[in-house]
Write an enzyme that holds these catalytic residues in place. Structure first.
Site, PDB file in Angstrom:
ATOM      1  N   TYR A 134       9.828  24.686   3.406  1.00 16.17           N
ATOM      2  CA  TYR A 134       8.671  25.506   3.809  1.00 16.17           C
ATOM      3  C   TYR A 134       8.184  26.420   2.696  1.00 16.17           C
ATOM      4  O   TYR A 134       7.222  27.155   2.875  1.00 16.17           O
ATOM      5  CB  TYR A 134       9.036  26.365   5.022  1.00 16.17           C
ATOM      6  CG  TYR A 134       9.180  25.554   6.263  1.00 16.17           C
ATOM      7  CD1 TYR A 134      10.298  24.747   6.420  1.00 16.17           C
ATOM      8  CD2 TYR A 134       8.215  25.546   7.256  1.00 16.17           C
ATOM      9  CE1 TYR A 134      10.449  23.958   7.537  1.00 16.17           C
ATOM     10  CE2 TYR A 134       8.359  24.760   8.374  1.00 16.17           C
ATOM     11  CZ  TYR A 134       9.481  23.973   8.509  1.00 16.17           C
ATOM     12  OH  TYR A 134       9.630  23.191   9.606  1.00 16.17           O
ATOM     13  N   LYS A 201      22.840  19.814   6.755  1.00 13.22           N
ATOM     14  CA  LYS A 201      22.829  18.379   6.465  1.00 13.22           C
ATOM     15  C   LYS A 201      23.499  18.194   5.099  1.00 13.22           C
ATOM     16  O   LYS A 201      23.008  17.486   4.214  1.00 13.22           O
ATOM     17  CB  LYS A 201      21.358  17.934   6.480  1.00 13.22           C
ATOM     18  CG  LYS A 201      21.107  16.480   6.507  1.00 13.22           C
ATOM     19  CD  LYS A 201      21.482  15.796   7.808  1.00 13.22           C
ATOM     20  CE  LYS A 201      21.409  14.310   7.558  1.00 13.22           C
ATOM     21  NZ  LYS A 201      22.211  13.496   8.426  1.00 13.22           N
ATOM     22  N   ASP A 249      22.331  16.083  12.498  1.00  8.55           N
ATOM     23  CA  ASP A 249      22.073  14.973  13.424  1.00  8.55           C
ATOM     24  C   ASP A 249      23.113  14.943  14.544  1.00  8.55           C
ATOM     25  O   ASP A 249      22.780  14.732  15.719  1.00  8.55           O
ATOM     26  CB  ASP A 249      21.988  13.625  12.685  1.00  8.55           C
ATOM     27  CG  ASP A 249      23.113  13.434  11.677  1.00  8.55           C
ATOM     28  OD1 ASP A 249      23.467  14.408  11.002  1.00  8.55           O
ATOM     29  OD2 ASP A 249      23.622  12.313  11.567  1.00  8.55           O
ATOM     30  N   ASP A 273      13.702  24.659  12.850  1.00  7.66           N
ATOM     31  CA  ASP A 273      12.404  24.387  13.456  1.00  7.66           C
ATOM     32  C   ASP A 273      12.562  23.305  14.522  1.00  7.66           C
ATOM     33  O   ASP A 273      12.148  23.466  15.682  1.00  7.66           O
ATOM     34  CB  ASP A 273      11.446  23.921  12.342  1.00  7.66           C
ATOM     35  CG  ASP A 273       9.995  23.936  12.770  1.00  7.66           C
ATOM     36  OD1 ASP A 273       9.712  24.312  13.920  1.00  7.66           O
ATOM     37  OD2 ASP A 273       9.138  23.555  11.955  1.00  7.66           O
TER      38      ASP A 273
END
Ligand code: NAD
Length: 380
Positions: A134, A201, A249, A273
Site C-alpha cells: 500500500y 506469509k 492462507d 485488509d
C-alpha cells in the site's frame, strides 16, 4: 473525570447516525458512573460541512486539533470529486500517521451469517496501515521507470524479472511492524485476551512477511516477557496471552474451522485488509463493523461504512457501526463497564429483532425501526 473527545459529523448519513449514537454513548457513561465520569464533546469540521463553512474540506484548524488530540471519532466522509484529494480518509491517515487499523469482529445473535457457528467468532484484527504494497510504489509495464528498475534488478542484482513486467515494491520495516505488534500486545494484555496470533506469509516472502513474524516475536520477547507465553510453552499459561503465528492462507482456513482459537490478530497491511473483511462477513456484520485508526498519540474511531447518499436524511441508516465505535472508544479509555453496557444493549435490541431496514431485510420476522428509534431502544 471529564474526557475530551473530538467528533466529526461526516457527510451523507453522518448527521443521521450521530443523532442516534451520541445519546447512547452519553447514557452508557452516565448510567455506569453517574456524575463521576463524562465526555466533553468538541466538534471539528471536515467534509462538506467544513467546505460550506470555510471553503476547505480539511481545514487547518481541524488538523491542528487532531494533532494534539488523544481521542476522536468520525462519521463517514465522502470523497470530493475533482478537488485534489484522493480521499479525505487516506489524507487523514497519512498526515496523522495512523499506523494501526483495528477492527473488532463479534457476532450479534439473530444476524444472518454464512457460517454455522458465528457465535464462536470474537476477534480483534490489528492491521498495519502504512507499509507493505500500500506504500504506492508501483510502475506500469513498459514505462521508462519500469524498464529502468527492471534493468537494475536484472543487471545489478541478477534477478529473473521479465522485462515486460509491471513492478510493485513491498517495503516493510522493523519499526513499522514492531509498533503495530506492540499496540496489539498492549491491547491483548489490557483486555485480558487469551491469545495473539501473528499472521504472515513468511514462507514465501522471507524478508518482508518473514521479517514481520520475526520482529513481532522480538517485541513479545523483549517487552512482554511477563505477560505473554509462546504457544509451544503454553502449559502453565494461566492469565497470560498465548502468542503464536500462522501463515496467512492457513489462517483463512483456521478462522473458519476453529474461530474460538483466535482472539487478537496482528498482521501486515494486505493480509489485514483481506482478513478483516472476511471475518466481518462471517458474522454477517459488514454494516455493523466499528473501527479505529491509531497513531502513538491519537485513537481515531470511525464508522467503517460510507456516506450512503441515497438514504441520507431519511432516518433509515443503521447507526450500529458508530454506536459500536463509541463502545470501542470507552473500552480504549478503560471505561469497560460502560462499553459492556452498550454491547449488551445492542445484543438485546438485535436479539429482539427490532432493527433498521438494512438488517431487517436479512432477518426472519424482524420489526423495522428508524435510525433514531433504534438508538433509543439501545439506550433504554
Ligand atoms: P457506502 O458504505 O456508502 O454504501 C454501500 C451500500 O451500503 C449502500 O447501499 C448504502 O445505502 C448501504 N449502507 C452503508 N452504510 C449504511 C448504514 N449505516 N445503514 C444502512 N445502509 C448503509 O459505500 P459507497 O456507496 O461505496 O460510498 C459512498 C461514499 O462514501 C463515497 O464517497 C466513498 O468514498 C465514501 N466512503 C467513506 C468511508 C469512510 O468515511 N470511512 C468508507 C467507505 C466509503
Amino acid at each position: 473525570m471529564r474526557k475530551t473527545v473530538y467528533w466529526i459529523e461526516g457527510d451523507g448519513i453522518g448527521p443521521d447516525v450521530w443523532k442516534a449514537a451520541r445519546p447512547v454513548i452519553d447514557a452508557a457513561v452516565a448510567k455506569t458512573y453517574g456524575d463521576a465520569r463524562s465526555i466533553e464533546w468538541k466538534e471539528l469540521l471536515a467534509g462538506e460541512k467544513a467546505y460550506a463553512a470555510t471553503g476547505e474540506y480539511l481545514p487547518e484548524a481541524t488538523m491542528q486539533a487532531l494533532r494534539g488530540a488523544e481521542l476522536a471519532i468520525k462519521g463517514p466522509l465522502g470523497t470530493p470529486v475533482g478537488k485534489g484529494f484522493r480521499s479525505l480518509n487516506v489524507t487523514l491517515r497519512q498526515t496523522l500517521d495512523l499506523y494501526a487499523c483495528i477492527r473488532p469482529i463479534r457476532y450479534f445473535e439473530g444476524i444472518m451469517s454464512p457460517v454455522k457457528r458465528p457465535d464462536l467468532v470474537d476477534m480483534v484484527v490489528f492491521r498495519e496501515n502504512t507499509e507493505d504494497v500500500y506504500a504506492g510504489i508501483e510502475y506500469k509495464a513498459g514505462t521508462p521507470e519500469a524498464k529502468r528498475l527492471i534493468d537494475f534488478l536484472r543487471n545489478e542484482l541478477g534477478a529473473n524479472v521479465d522485462p515486460e513486467s509491471a513492478v510493485g515494491i513491498k517495503p516493510m520495516t522493523a519499526r513499522g511492524s514492531k509498533r503495530l505488534v506492540r499496540r496489539a500486545m498492549d491491547f491483548a494484555v489490557a483486555q485480558k485476551r487469551s491469545s495473539l496470533t501473528l499472521v504472515h506469509k513468511g514462507n514465501i516472502m522471507k524478508f518482508t512477511e518473514g521479517g514481520f513474524r520475526e520482529w513481532g516475536y522480538e517485541v513479545v520477547r523483549d517487552e512482554f516477557a511477563d505477560a505473554a507465553v509462546l504457544e509451544a510453552d503454553a502449559g502453565g499459561a494461566a492469565g497470560k496471552v498465548v502468542v503464536k503465528d500462522r501463515i496467512a492462507d492457513a489462517m483463512f482456513q483456521e478462522v473458519l474451522i476453529r474461530p474460538d482459537q483466535y482472539s487478537v490478530i496482528a498482521t501486515s497491511n494486505l493480509n489485514g485488509d483481506y482478513l478483516s473483511d472476511a471475518l466481518a462477513a462471517q458474522v454477517g456484520g459488514l454494516g455493523l463493523a466499528p473501527g479505529v485508526n491509531m497513531s502513538d498519540s491519537l485513537a481515531f474511531f470511525e464508522a467503517t461504512h460510507g456516506t450512503a447518499p441515497t438514504i441520507a436524511g431519511q432516518d433509515r441508516a443503521n447507526p450500529g457501526s458508530l454506536i459500536l465505535c463509541g463502545a470501542l472508544m470507552l473500552e480504549h479509555m478503560g471505561w469497560n463497564d460502560a462499553a459492556t453496557r452498550i454491547y449488551n444493549a445492542i445484543n438485546t435490541t438485535i436479539g429482539n429483532r427490532t432493527v433498521t431496514v438494512d438488517l431487517a431485510s436479512q432477518m426472519a420476522s424482524a420489526t423495522t425501526v428508524g435510525t433514531v428509534a433504534f438508538g433509543e431502544l439501545v439506550e433504554k
